[in-house]
Design an enzyme around this catalytic site. Structure first.
Site, PDB file in Angstrom:
ATOM      1  N   LYS A   1     113.374  69.338  67.352  1.00 21.15           N
ATOM      2  CA  LYS A   1     112.314  70.166  66.778  1.00 21.15           C
ATOM      3  C   LYS A   1     111.528  69.418  65.707  1.00 21.15           C
ATOM      4  CE  LYS A   1     109.505  73.274  65.748  1.00 21.15           C
ATOM      5  NZ  LYS A   1     109.740  74.613  65.259  1.00 21.15           N
TER       6      LYS A   1
ATOM      7  N   ASN B   1     107.309  68.037  66.216  1.00 21.83           N
ATOM      8  CA  ASN B   1     106.223  68.348  65.277  1.00 21.83           C
ATOM      9  C   ASN B   1     105.739  67.098  64.552  1.00 21.83           C
ATOM     10  OD1 ASN B   1     105.955  71.037  65.868  1.00 21.83           O
ATOM     11  ND2 ASN B   1     107.313  71.736  64.243  1.00 21.83           N
TER      12      ASN B   1
ATOM     13  N   ARG C   1     103.414  65.277  66.878  1.00 21.93           N
ATOM     14  CA  ARG C   1     102.087  65.918  66.954  1.00 21.93           C
ATOM     15  C   ARG C   1     101.277  65.583  65.705  1.00 21.93           C
ATOM     16  NH1 ARG C   1      99.290  69.435  69.881  1.00 21.93           N
ATOM     17  NH2 ARG C   1      97.774  70.785  68.874  1.00 21.93           N
TER      18      ARG C   1
ATOM     19  N   CYS D   1     104.662  74.404  59.788  1.00 18.19           N
ATOM     20  CA  CYS D   1     105.531  73.442  60.474  1.00 18.19           C
ATOM     21  C   CYS D   1     105.114  71.993  60.271  1.00 18.19           C
ATOM     22  CB  CYS D   1     105.577  73.770  61.968  1.00 18.19           C
ATOM     23  SG  CYS D   1     106.303  75.378  62.324  1.00 18.19           S
TER      24      CYS D   1
END
Length: 471
Positions: free
Chosen positions: A232, A236, A239, A290
């Site tokens: 996880k 992120n 990205r 996030c």
């Protein structure tokens, strides 16, 4: 350990009653989907009855969503499951003892990214509430994005201390990170593959049992708890890195007097076997809960790792550098604004700036860590008068957000677009110029919303991210 736990789980039987701690962007849609699944009998949503968020309890129990952005299907689903008596929101955490499985969807911000110190206060409180009411055979799942090692470290320790039970022997423990984006919450939960990592096989299997009924297209990908945590935080972080790469390219293109969107289209056109060009879009900054902090969770996980990191000596992490690039983009918007005003003989001091868009993502009310905030702060520090418009965000601490666009742009020297809300794409230069009422209006576009030539021909001074051909 697993053999003892498996026996307890077998005696308890299938998961029927579920609790979700944290009624926010993750917890609300998750609870609604659990409640809508035929395999489950009852879902309790746990929400503190605080001054800031206690209002959610009555809203949710009435089948109304407190999330006011565009969330297709969510309010209808909430109404369905509340009317059926399958979902209830409560502030009574002692009712956790009634349940077979509990998930925690609680925010995990960073108090100090520089020192890699997370603010786990709210999460710890939630884990303590679960631990105090934990019974043998229950499943506890952390959905929050957390530093790798947290599930088998801090969370396990707290649960065992508060309950007197042993993880992996008396109760199951897993990490199954959320993978949702505002504006498509239900769709993401149902269609994205679900990462599930237990502290042992029995915990993983029990978590798979929990999530399988809510998936439509998505499949379960089992792994260890720590691997799930890294998955996880890394997805992120990647990205954020991709956004930083195109943002830096946009700055390069401005410097060279060319259009980043031409370059982007050229790069994206190269396709074929073995070719990957996952190039995203530049913009005025990255916001949300996030991407702005998950890099630091990943970095902290390395610091807490089991062996020393082998990496180029005295070199910055490319992930942390990417964070710095994305954090810089509101500063660049500030510079574009300053340059545009100077080109018409004005200064930031005393100028009025109409800031369009406070949410960090288009057509949403999600205003967590918006890049609009540092941009606004820089403008105010420079002596500008700033008015903010957003059609979706209802309120924000210490910021007045207007819904009347005409009132915001009236007498404005600059219209600065920070969010790509659908309504902003409909702006017309003639109408906007008339509403502004200034002789040489300026538009600074941080999201490639307006067509530069149309606005320049309409009498505007234009500046845009990556538009070196027009700036």
């Amino acid at each position: 350990m697993t053999e003892k736990l498996q026996k307890i789980l077998d005696e308890r039987g299938p998961i029927k009653k579920i609790g979700v701690l944290g009624m926010g962007y993750v917890g609300i849609p998750a609870a609604a989907l659990f409640a809508d699944a035929d395999k489950f009998e009852k879902v309790l949503g746990f929400q503190r009855n605080s001054k800031s968020s206690g209002y959610k309890i009555d809203m949710l129990n009435s089948g109304e969503s407190p999330l006011k952005g565009e969330e297709p299907g969510l309010e209808d689903l909430l109404k369905k499951v509340t009317d059926a008596g399958k979902f209830e929101c409560t502030a009574d955490f002692s009712r956790i003892s009634e349940l077979d499985a509990v998930t925690l969807a609680i925010q995990t911000p960073f108090a100090n990214p520089k020192d890699l110190e997370p603010d786990f206060g709210a999460l710890i409180e939630g884990i303590c509430n679960v631990g105090r009411n934990l019974k043998p055979g229950m499943l506890v799942v952390l959905e929050s994005t957390i530093t790798p090692g947290t599930t088998e470290g801090m969370a396990k320790d707290i649960l065992e201390e508060e309950s007197g039970l042993k993880a992996g022997e008396d109760f199951a423990l897993a990490h199954a990170p959320e993978r949702v984006m505002v504006g498509r919450l239900l769709k993401n939960i149902q269609e994205h593959d679900r990462i599930v990592g237990g502290i042992d096989k029995s915990s993983t299997d029990r978590a798979v049992e929990l999530y399988t009924p809510v998936l439509t297209k998505g499949k379960i990908i089992p792994m260890s708890a720590t691997a799930a945590e890294v998955t996880k935080t890394a997805e992120n972080t990647f990205r954020d890195l991709q956004i930083a790469a195109v943002n830096q390219l946009a700055l390069y293109c401005e410097s060279m007097g060319i259009n980043v969107y031409d370059v982007r289209a050229g790069i994206d056109s190269l396709k074929g076997e073995g070719i990957t060009r996952a190039i995203l879009w530049p913009g005025a900054g990255v916001g949300g809960h996030c991407l702005t902090k998950d890099t630091y969770h990943l970095e902290r996980g390395v610091k807490l790792g089991t062996s020393e990191l082998d990496y180029p000596e005295n070199s910055d992490s490319i992930y942390v550098l990417a964070r710095k690039v994305n954090d810089f983009m509101p500063n660049h918007m500030f510079k574009l604004t300053q340059d545009a005003l100077e080109s018409v003989g004005k200064e930031l001091k005393g100028s009025k700036i109409a800031l369009l868009g406070w949410a960090f993502i288009n057509d949403s009310d999600d205003a967590r860590n918006p890049p609009s905030e540092p941009y606004r702060d820089l403008l105010i520090e420079a002596g500008s008068k700033v008015m903010v418009h957003d059609p979706h965000v209802l309120s924000y601490p210490n910021v007045e957000i207007e819904k009347n666009l005409d009132a915001v742009v009236k007498d404005a020297d600059v219209v600065a677009i920070m969010t790509g809300h659908a309504g902003y794409f409909k702006l017309q230069p003639s109408t906007l110029k008339e509403s502004m009422g200034v002789e040489e209006p300026v538009v600074v576009d941080g999201r490639n919303v307006v067509e530069p030539d149309v606005f320049v021909d309409g009498g505007f001074v234009y500046r845009g991210i990556g538009r070196g051909d027009k700036n």
